[in-house]
Design a protein around this motif. Structure first.
Motif, PDB file in Angstrom:
ATOM      1  N   ARG A 139       0.717  -1.340  -0.130  1.00  0.00           N
ATOM      2  CA  ARG A 139       0.010  -0.054  -0.228  1.00  0.00           C
ATOM      3  C   ARG A 139       0.981   1.240   0.136  1.00  0.00           C
ATOM      4  O   ARG A 139       1.966   1.258   0.676  1.00  0.00           O
ATOM      5  N   ASP A 140       0.306   2.085  -0.695  1.00  0.00           N
ATOM      6  CA  ASP A 140       1.072   3.482  -0.681  1.00  0.00           C
ATOM      7  C   ASP A 140      -0.132   4.687  -0.893  1.00  0.00           C
ATOM      8  O   ASP A 140      -1.001   4.711  -1.326  1.00  0.00           O
ATOM      9  N   ARG A 141       0.385   5.798  -0.151  1.00  0.00           N
ATOM     10  CA  ARG A 141      -0.515   7.018  -0.062  1.00  0.00           C
ATOM     11  C   ARG A 141      -0.419   7.691  -1.414  1.00  0.00           C
ATOM     12  O   ARG A 141       0.837   7.807  -1.975  1.00  0.00           O
ATOM     13  N   LEU A 142      -1.564   8.217  -1.813  1.00  0.00           N
ATOM     14  CA  LEU A 142      -1.899   9.074  -3.125  1.00  0.00           C
ATOM     15  C   LEU A 142      -1.712  10.550  -2.661  1.00  0.00           C
ATOM     16  O   LEU A 142      -2.753  11.202  -2.000  1.00  0.00           O
ATOM     17  N   LYS A 143      -0.444  10.864  -2.834  1.00  0.00           N
ATOM     18  CA  LYS A 143      -0.341  12.370  -2.166  1.00  0.00           C
ATOM     19  C   LYS A 143      -0.639  13.438  -3.440  1.00  0.00           C
ATOM     20  O   LYS A 143      -0.488  13.090  -4.488  1.00  0.00           O
ATOM     21  N   ASN A 144      -0.470  14.600  -2.918  1.00  0.00           N
ATOM     22  CA  ASN A 144      -0.780  15.882  -3.911  1.00  0.00           C
ATOM     23  C   ASN A 144      -1.833  15.643  -4.742  1.00  0.00           C
ATOM     24  O   ASN A 144      -1.803  16.021  -6.081  1.00  0.00           O
ATOM     25  N   LEU A 145      -2.823  15.238  -4.446  1.00  0.00           N
ATOM     26  CA  LEU A 145      -4.052  15.059  -5.237  1.00  0.00           C
ATOM     27  C   LEU A 145      -4.903  16.323  -5.351  1.00  0.00           C
ATOM     28  O   LEU A 145      -4.901  17.290  -4.638  1.00  0.00           O
ATOM     29  N   THR A 146      -5.179  16.886  -6.623  1.00  0.00           N
ATOM     30  CA  THR A 146      -5.740  18.099  -6.824  1.00  0.00           C
ATOM     31  C   THR A 146      -7.280  17.808  -6.461  1.00  0.00           C
ATOM     32  O   THR A 146      -7.718  16.965  -6.228  1.00  0.00           O
ATOM     33  N   ALA A 147      -7.998  19.013  -6.588  1.00  0.00           N
ATOM     34  CA  ALA A 147      -9.580  19.208  -5.969  1.00  0.00           C
ATOM     35  C   ALA A 147     -10.211  18.431  -7.106  1.00  0.00           C
ATOM     36  O   ALA A 147     -11.273  17.509  -6.774  1.00  0.00           O
ATOM     37  N   LYS A 148      -9.849  18.569  -8.359  1.00  0.00           N
ATOM     38  CA  LYS A 148     -10.538  17.669  -9.351  1.00  0.00           C
ATOM     39  C   LYS A 148     -10.294  16.181  -9.319  1.00  0.00           C
ATOM     40  O   LYS A 148     -11.389  15.202  -9.514  1.00  0.00           O
ATOM     41  N   LYS A 158      -9.674   3.879 -15.687  1.00  0.00           N
ATOM     42  CA  LYS A 158     -10.713   3.690 -16.963  1.00  0.00           C
ATOM     43  C   LYS A 158     -12.087   4.250 -16.346  1.00  0.00           C
ATOM     44  O   LYS A 158     -12.572   3.466 -15.519  1.00  0.00           O
ATOM     45  N   LEU A 159     -12.585   5.185 -16.844  1.00  0.00           N
ATOM     46  CA  LEU A 159     -13.747   5.755 -16.204  1.00  0.00           C
ATOM     47  C   LEU A 159     -14.822   5.054 -16.632  1.00  0.00           C
ATOM     48  O   LEU A 159     -14.934   4.551 -17.928  1.00  0.00           O
ATOM     49  N   PRO A 160     -16.143   4.818 -15.817  1.00  0.00           N
ATOM     50  CA  PRO A 160     -17.351   4.113 -16.361  1.00  0.00           C
ATOM     51  C   PRO A 160     -17.874   4.960 -17.386  1.00  0.00           C
ATOM     52  O   PRO A 160     -17.526   6.337 -17.529  1.00  0.00           O
ATOM     53  N   ALA A 161     -18.827   4.346 -18.143  1.00  0.00           N
ATOM     54  CA  ALA A 161     -19.530   5.257 -19.218  1.00  0.00           C
ATOM     55  C   ALA A 161     -20.221   6.580 -18.977  1.00  0.00           C
ATOM     56  O   ALA A 161     -19.942   7.666 -19.553  1.00  0.00           O
ATOM     57  N   PRO A 162     -21.016   6.381 -17.690  1.00  0.00           N
ATOM     58  CA  PRO A 162     -21.704   7.730 -17.463  1.00  0.00           C
ATOM     59  C   PRO A 162     -20.703   8.985 -16.796  1.00  0.00           C
ATOM     60  O   PRO A 162     -20.948   9.949 -16.912  1.00  0.00           O
ATOM     61  N   LEU A 163     -19.517   8.430 -16.720  1.00  0.00           N
ATOM     62  CA  LEU A 163     -18.434   9.471 -15.892  1.00  0.00           C
ATOM     63  C   LEU A 163     -17.265   9.511 -17.227  1.00  0.00           C
ATOM     64  O   LEU A 163     -16.323  10.245 -16.683  1.00  0.00           O
ATOM     65  N   ALA A 164     -17.399   9.269 -18.470  1.00  0.00           N
ATOM     66  CA  ALA A 164     -16.566   9.581 -19.351  1.00  0.00           C
ATOM     67  C   ALA A 164     -15.964  10.639 -19.662  1.00  0.00           C
ATOM     68  O   ALA A 164     -15.125  11.341 -19.991  1.00  0.00           O
ATOM     69  N   HIS A 165     -17.176  11.744 -19.315  1.00  0.00           N
ATOM     70  CA  HIS A 165     -16.883  13.283 -19.615  1.00  0.00           C
ATOM     71  C   HIS A 165     -15.783  13.793 -18.670  1.00  0.00           C
ATOM     72  O   HIS A 165     -15.277  14.976 -19.269  1.00  0.00           O
ATOM     73  N   LEU A 166     -15.502  13.329 -17.647  1.00  0.00           N
ATOM     74  CA  LEU A 166     -14.564  13.438 -16.684  1.00  0.00           C
ATOM     75  C   LEU A 166     -13.181  13.371 -17.348  1.00  0.00           C
ATOM     76  O   LEU A 166     -12.201  13.558 -16.223  1.00  0.00           O
ATOM     77  N   ALA A 167     -12.831  12.544 -18.320  1.00  0.00           N
ATOM     78  CA  ALA A 167     -11.700  11.989 -18.676  1.00  0.00           C
ATOM     79  C   ALA A 167     -10.514  13.255 -18.832  1.00  0.00           C
ATOM     80  O   ALA A 167     -10.942  14.248 -19.311  1.00  0.00           O
ATOM     81  N   ASN A 168      -9.215  13.114 -18.673  1.00  0.00           N
ATOM     82  CA  ASN A 168      -8.278  14.262 -19.107  1.00  0.00           C
ATOM     83  C   ASN A 168      -7.322  13.565 -20.012  1.00  0.00           C
ATOM     84  O   ASN A 168      -6.354  14.278 -20.252  1.00  0.00           O
ATOM     85  N   ALA A 183      -2.850  12.881 -10.270  1.00  0.00           N
ATOM     86  CA  ALA A 183      -1.552  14.078 -10.293  1.00  0.00           C
ATOM     87  C   ALA A 183      -0.753  13.535  -9.414  1.00  0.00           C
ATOM     88  O   ALA A 183       0.621  13.512  -9.404  1.00  0.00           O
ATOM     89  N   ALA A 184      -1.209  12.332  -8.472  1.00  0.00           N
ATOM     90  CA  ALA A 184      -0.172  11.663  -7.538  1.00  0.00           C
ATOM     91  C   ALA A 184       0.436  10.352  -8.285  1.00  0.00           C
ATOM     92  O   ALA A 184      -0.204   9.887  -8.926  1.00  0.00           O
ATOM     93  N   THR A 185       1.755  10.213  -7.919  1.00  0.00           N
ATOM     94  CA  THR A 185       2.404   9.074  -8.010  1.00  0.00           C
ATOM     95  C   THR A 185       2.599   8.246  -6.812  1.00  0.00           C
ATOM     96  O   THR A 185       2.748   8.758  -5.725  1.00  0.00           O
ATOM     97  N   VAL A 186       2.756   7.053  -7.082  1.00  0.00           N
ATOM     98  CA  VAL A 186       3.144   5.981  -6.012  1.00  0.00           C
ATOM     99  C   VAL A 186       4.589   5.274  -6.080  1.00  0.00           C
ATOM    100  O   VAL A 186       4.970   5.194  -7.404  1.00  0.00           O
ATOM    101  N   THR A 187       5.145   4.640  -5.211  1.00  0.00           N
ATOM    102  CA  THR A 187       6.356   4.166  -5.137  1.00  0.00           C
ATOM    103  C   THR A 187       6.387   2.851  -4.472  1.00  0.00           C
ATOM    104  O   THR A 187       7.162   1.813  -5.027  1.00  0.00           O
TER     105      THR A 187
END
Length: 526
Positions: free
Chosen positions: A4-13, A211-221, A230-234
């Motif tokens: 397990r690792d922590r997802l740091k530096n996540l943005t509000a989005k 991979k976003l579900p079909a109803p949330l596909a509009h949130l893809a970046n 935005a976070a990375t894991v090690t």
């Protein structure tokens, strides 16, 4: 295996997308679990395929597969827990029936409890018998019908809603925890796919994309309906093993979890290790054994050579099973790690443990008012301990040998506690029990030596087994009389003693009143 690792530096989005996915997939998981419980024992591959097909329309094929598999595992776990509950009720009913059948005030034995101490207690226990019998009948009927009771989010947390003051929670805090526990952000791995998982993908550099579900596909970046965090894991723990798997595209499952108390997001990677290989028992015993006695707050361990003789001094590895579940789990892992490191330094390749199971020992019907004792044995995590020990021993190439726990503490204290006590070393009952466990794992009897004759050389108490090993033929037969062996014994001068043709004159009592002795005129010949 899991890391397990922590997802740091996540943005509000990022947090907004994760919350939206968790809520959407959580609703799908709740609906699928309800349908699975409705199917009950009529579940089949066709009903499974139908459920997955319905979920695919609102998510994706891989998300639907992960949800249906998690639902099936949760239903199967509930069935196993239901069976364990039924077995516990049966044990309680048997104990109540036995104690109620005994006279009031009847003392118990080591093998069976006695009667109740008063008529008042007998009356209340008879009422409890009717209560447990009714519960047993209801649970048995539910099991035959395939009915299970499952709470997504946990039954304990659901009950806290009605006792917020006792749980030290506000309604808002409870709702946050309840919502986070019911989210579903887990994806199974696929061997042969890129980096071992197409749904939640983690690159060797630590980049996390979903991979976003079909109803949330509009949130893809990014392209193909994916969202890159935005976070990375090690993965500081087992990172090399995880990296070796994803570089060859071997399956790795991921789960994203939100800790409400800390306000942190975590990513857990898990994968299956190959089946632990077993070796012949003779090979495991060749270099000796370490016997381990499991107690409520420590492991008592002793090293034994291949012949069952204790080597060196006893060792103890302490742990504290109070506090939260995470703290208890960490304490167990730390104690097991110390035990395994000492075993590697000792040069043995096997560890002997007791195959403990306190299912029938934790009932209030058997031990009555002995609450502290029931809490003591209930606090020993036997199942989790064995699973942890086996998995961690496989990492260090050690073999675990499970033995019968019957009478190891009693016989160990009887035969080993006093002999192993020295002026500068005090051997406890737990240390003696670890020696008994190790000898049983090596295939030796717990006793230090076989029994000598109880009376004199004629062996009135039976045969003398101290001179015969277990494999010796006739060791359980009665020894020949001394007179028969004396004829075959060599003389002191080295020559064979002459065998007499007749026995010694036999005398009988002829006249008791006169007090005289006469010789029998008949001689006994061979």
């Amino acid at each position: 295996m899991a890391a397990r690792d922590r997802l740091k530096n996540l943005t509000a989005k990022d947090e907004k997308v994760l919350r939206a996915m968790g809520e959407h997939l959580g609703r799908l998981a709740s609906r699928d679990l309800k349908q699975r419980c409705t199917d009950g024992l009529e579940h089949s591959t066709d009903t499974w395929a139908t459920r997955k097909r319905d979920l695919t329309e609102e998510s994706s094929s891989r998300w639907a597969g992960s949800i249906t598999k998690a639902t099936h595992d949760q239903w199967a776990l509930s069935r196993r827990c239901q069976l364990a509950h039924i077995q516990g009720l049966e044990a309680g009913v048997r104990t109540l029936v036995h104690r109620l059948s005994q006279p009031i005030g009847e003392k118990g034995t080591k093998r069976a409890p006695g009667g109740y101490r008063s008529e008042h207690e007998w009356f209340h226990k008879s009422r409890r018998l009717h209560t447990l019998t009714a519960r047993l009948e209801q649970e048995g009927a539910d099991r035959e019908a395939g009915i299970v009771h499952v709470v997504r989010g946990g039954k304990r947390l659901a009950r806290n809603r009605h006792n917020l003051a006792a749980a030290q929670l506000t309604e808002e805090q409870w709702r946050q925890r309840w919502g986070a526990e019911r989210w579903s952000l887990a994806a199974d791995g696929e061997s042969g796919k890129r980096f071992g998982n197409e749904t939640i993908r983690v690159t060797p550099d630590g980049e996390v994309s979903i991979k976003l579900p079909a109803p949330l596909a509009h949130l893809a970046n990014t392209k193909h309906g994916r969202y890159v965090l935005a976070a990375t894991v090690t993965f500081a723990h087992r990172g090399e093993e995880w990296r070796d798997r994803i570089e060859v595209n071997r399956a790795v499952a991921y789960r994203i979890h939100y800790d409400v108390q800390r306000g942190r997001w975590y990513l857990t990677a898990s994968w299956q290790r190959p089946v632990v290989t077993t070796i012949p028992l003779e090979t495991a015993r060749a270099q000796g054994m370490i016997g381990v006695d499991t107690n409520a707050d420590h492991f008592a361990a002793y090293q034994l050579d291949a012949h069952g003789n204790p080597v060196g001094d006893p060792h103890r590895f302490h742990y504290d099973l109070s506090g939260t579940a995470n703290h208890r789990d960490a304490q167990i892992r730390h104690a097991i790690t110390q035990l395994l490191h000492w075993a590697k330094r000792s040069g043995v390749i096997a560890i002997g443990i007791e195959d403990l199971d306190f299912t029938a020992e934790k009932t209030r019907e058997k031990h009555g008012r002995r609450k502290r004792f029931r809490q003591l044995i209930s606090g020993i995590p036997t199942g989790r301990l064995k699973a942890r020990l086996v998995s961690m021993a496989a990492e260090t190439d050690l073999i675990i040998v499970a033995v019968d726990p019957a009478y190891t503490s009693q016989w160990g204290a009887q035969h080993w506690q006093k002999p192993m006590t020295a002026p500068h070393r005090t051997t406890t009952r737990h240390d003696a029990a670890s020696i008994a466990i190790g000898r049983r794992a090596l295939g030796h009897p717990i006793r230090r030596r076989t029994a000598p004759p109880l009376y004199h050389q004629s062996d009135d108490a039976g045969h003398r087994t101290v001179q015969a090993d277990r494999g010796t033929r006739g060791r359980k037969e009665t020894r020949r009389p001394v007179t028969e062996r004396a004829h075959d014994a060599p003389g002191r001068t080295g020559t064979t003693q002459r065998t007499r043709a007749t026995s010694a004159p036999k005398t009988v009592r002829d006249a008791r009143s006169a007090g005289t002795w006469v010789q029998d005129p008949l001689l006994l010949t061979d």
